[in-house]
Design a protein around this motif. Structure first.
Motif, mmCIF file in Angstrom:
data_model
loop_
_atom_site.group_PDB
_atom_site.id
_atom_site.type_symbol
_atom_site.label_atom_id
_atom_site.label_comp_id
_atom_site.label_asym_id
_atom_site.label_seq_id
_atom_site.Cartn_x
_atom_site.Cartn_y
_atom_site.Cartn_z
ATOM 1 N N SER A 196 3.732 5.779 -13.219
ATOM 2 C CA SER A 196 3.709 6.670 -14.377
ATOM 3 C C SER A 196 2.426 7.492 -14.368
ATOM 4 C CB SER A 196 3.846 5.887 -15.684
ATOM 5 O OG SER A 196 2.808 4.944 -15.810
ATOM 6 N N PHE A 197 2.562 8.727 -14.827
ATOM 7 C CA PHE A 197 1.443 9.666 -14.857
ATOM 8 C C PHE A 197 1.745 10.711 -15.910
ATOM 9 C CE2 PHE A 197 -1.027 13.265 -12.912
ATOM 10 C CZ PHE A 197 -2.261 12.653 -12.923
ATOM 11 N N ILE A 198 0.735 11.166 -16.623
ATOM 12 C CA ILE A 198 0.919 12.143 -17.692
ATOM 13 C C ILE A 198 1.507 13.426 -17.102
ATOM 14 C CG2 ILE A 198 -0.254 13.616 -19.368
ATOM 15 C CD1 ILE A 198 -2.255 11.358 -19.741
ATOM 16 N N GLY A 199 2.587 13.911 -17.708
ATOM 17 C CA GLY A 199 3.225 15.132 -17.253
ATOM 18 C C GLY A 199 4.239 14.923 -16.143
ATOM 19 N N MET A 200 4.465 13.675 -15.743
ATOM 20 C CA MET A 200 5.422 13.373 -14.683
ATOM 21 C C MET A 200 6.503 12.427 -15.218
ATOM 22 S SD MET A 200 4.491 14.876 -11.938
ATOM 23 C CE MET A 200 3.126 15.565 -11.056
ATOM 24 N N THR B 119 0.858 -1.189 0.000
ATOM 25 C CA THR B 119 0.000 0.000 0.000
ATOM 26 C C THR B 119 0.891 1.235 0.000
ATOM 27 O OG1 THR B 119 -0.102 0.062 2.403
ATOM 28 C CG2 THR B 119 -1.847 -1.153 1.271
ATOM 29 N N GLY B 120 0.331 2.342 -0.456
ATOM 30 C CA GLY B 120 1.116 3.569 -0.462
ATOM 31 C C GLY B 120 0.336 4.750 -0.968
ATOM 32 N N LYS B 121 1.020 5.895 -0.981
ATOM 33 C CA LYS B 121 0.468 7.156 -1.476
ATOM 34 C C LYS B 121 1.461 7.765 -2.453
ATOM 35 C CE LYS B 121 -2.010 8.157 2.774
ATOM 36 N NZ LYS B 121 -2.232 9.091 3.866
ATOM 37 N N VAL B 122 0.915 8.473 -3.455
ATOM 38 C CA VAL B 122 1.759 9.105 -4.464
ATOM 39 C C VAL B 122 1.505 10.613 -4.425
ATOM 40 C CG1 VAL B 122 2.394 9.178 -6.893
ATOM 41 C CG2 VAL B 122 1.618 7.023 -5.888
ATOM 42 N N THR C 230 -2.270 -1.447 -10.932
ATOM 43 C CA THR C 230 -3.454 -0.747 -10.443
ATOM 44 C C THR C 230 -3.269 0.745 -10.676
ATOM 45 O OG1 THR C 230 -4.935 -0.481 -8.553
ATOM 46 C CG2 THR C 230 -2.585 -0.476 -8.072
ATOM 47 N N ASN C 231 -4.258 1.534 -10.255
ATOM 48 C CA ASN C 231 -4.175 2.993 -10.306
ATOM 49 C C ASN C 231 -4.437 3.550 -8.922
ATOM 50 O OD1 ASN C 231 -3.731 3.199 -13.089
ATOM 51 N ND2 ASN C 231 -5.911 3.096 -13.515
ATOM 52 N N GLY D 234 -5.062 8.724 -10.062
ATOM 53 C CA GLY D 234 -4.943 8.199 -11.422
ATOM 54 C C GLY D 234 -3.544 7.809 -11.848
ATOM 55 N N VAL D 235 -2.598 7.744 -10.929
ATOM 56 C CA VAL D 235 -1.238 7.313 -11.270
ATOM 57 C C VAL D 235 -1.261 5.805 -11.525
ATOM 58 C CG1 VAL D 235 1.134 7.087 -10.422
ATOM 59 C CG2 VAL D 235 -0.187 9.140 -9.895
ATOM 60 N N THR D 236 -0.623 5.365 -12.593
ATOM 61 C CA THR D 236 -0.527 3.945 -12.900
ATOM 62 C C THR D 236 0.608 3.333 -12.086
ATOM 63 O OG1 THR D 236 -1.344 4.308 -15.136
ATOM 64 C CG2 THR D 236 -0.171 2.250 -14.729
ATOM 65 N N VAL D 237 0.271 2.285 -11.338
ATOM 66 C CA VAL D 237 1.249 1.548 -10.531
ATOM 67 C C VAL D 237 1.314 0.144 -11.120
ATOM 68 C CG1 VAL D 237 1.875 0.763 -8.229
ATOM 69 C CG2 VAL D 237 0.559 2.887 -8.505
ATOM 70 N N LYS D 238 2.492 -0.244 -11.632
ATOM 71 C CA LYS D 238 2.628 -1.532 -12.315
ATOM 72 C C LYS D 238 3.826 -2.280 -11.769
ATOM 73 C CE LYS D 238 2.955 -3.400 -16.995
ATOM 74 N NZ LYS D 238 4.094 -4.270 -16.848
ATOM 75 N N GLU D 239 3.620 -3.567 -11.511
ATOM 76 C CA GLU D 239 4.738 -4.419 -11.128
ATOM 77 C C GLU D 239 5.538 -4.713 -12.390
ATOM 78 O OE1 GLU D 239 5.622 -8.533 -8.666
ATOM 79 O OE2 GLU D 239 3.582 -8.115 -9.325
ATOM 80 N N LEU D 240 6.817 -4.423 -12.345
ATOM 81 C CA LEU D 240 7.672 -4.546 -13.518
ATOM 82 C C LEU D 240 7.730 -5.986 -14.012
ATOM 83 C CD1 LEU D 240 9.116 -2.231 -14.880
ATOM 84 C CD2 LEU D 240 11.206 -2.931 -13.784
ATOM 85 N N ASN D 241 7.703 -6.151 -15.321
ATOM 86 C CA ASN D 241 7.798 -7.445 -16.016
ATOM 87 C C ASN D 241 6.616 -8.372 -15.733
ATOM 88 O OD1 ASN D 241 10.310 -6.666 -17.116
ATOM 89 N ND2 ASN D 241 11.334 -7.339 -15.246
#
Length: 176
Positions: free
Chosen positions: A72-76, A24-27, A50-51, A38-45
């Motif tokens: 990842s997030f647009i503009g970041m 769990t976490g905060k961005v 989730t978002n 709306g930040v995309t959080v993806k486990e690599l490979n």
């Protein structure tokens, strides 16, 4: 036989579910400390991801630790973090800088006329394409006269965008 297979299948599901780790976490946006929804959080490979919700919080189940998450997030600027334990995560993202120069490959010609002493003149401007990322070469020459005694000749050469950063750019200008 069916009972043994069913029991084996159920045990496999239980052990598989227990092997997962919840992260769990905060961005945040690092510039203003605002939470980012709306930040995309993806486990690599993997296809696991989730978002963040409207409060910038996320929860993600991963198979095991350590693992690497990509945010990842647009503009970041995208960010990768390797997770070693299941403590709550705080992620700070930085705004990306996109600058574009609209002053490449231009040809201009101006004719000038004025009221005082009826000056007439013109100016020719050339801008060459970008060679080194966004560095642009500009040149121009201008001539002004009133057909009597007054004449004015100007010339300039400019190298624009030598250093090209988000909050800073360096130009060099020569005038005659």
């Amino acid at each position: 036989m069916i009972r043994i297979l069913t029991l084996s299948f159920l045990l496999a599901l239980v052990f598989d579910a227990s092997a997962q780790v919840k992260i769990t976490g905060k961005v945040y946006d690092i510039s203003d400390k605002e939470l980012l929804p709306g930040v995309t959080v993806k486990e690599l490979n993997t296809n696991n991801g989730t978002n963040t919700n409207l409060e910038g919080e996320f929860t993600l189940q991963v198979q095991d630790l350590p693992t690497t998450l990509e945010f990842s997030f647009i503009g970041m600027v995208p960010k990768k973090i390797t997770i070693e334990n299941s403590d709550e995560l705080t992620v700070e993202m930085v705004a990306d800088c996109y600058k574009d120069s609209f002053d490449h490959q231009l040809i201009g010609f101006d004719l000038n006329s004025g009221i005082i002493n009826n000056p007439y003149g013109g100016q020719l401007l050339l801008t060459f394409p970008a060679f080194l990322r966004s560095t642009t070469f500009k040149t121009g020459i201008g001539y002004q006269t009133n057909f009597d005694d007054n004449e004015n000749l100007t010339a300039h050469f400019t190298i624009d965008h030598i250093v090209f950063k988000c909050d800073y750019e360096l130009d060099v200008k020569f005038n005659y």
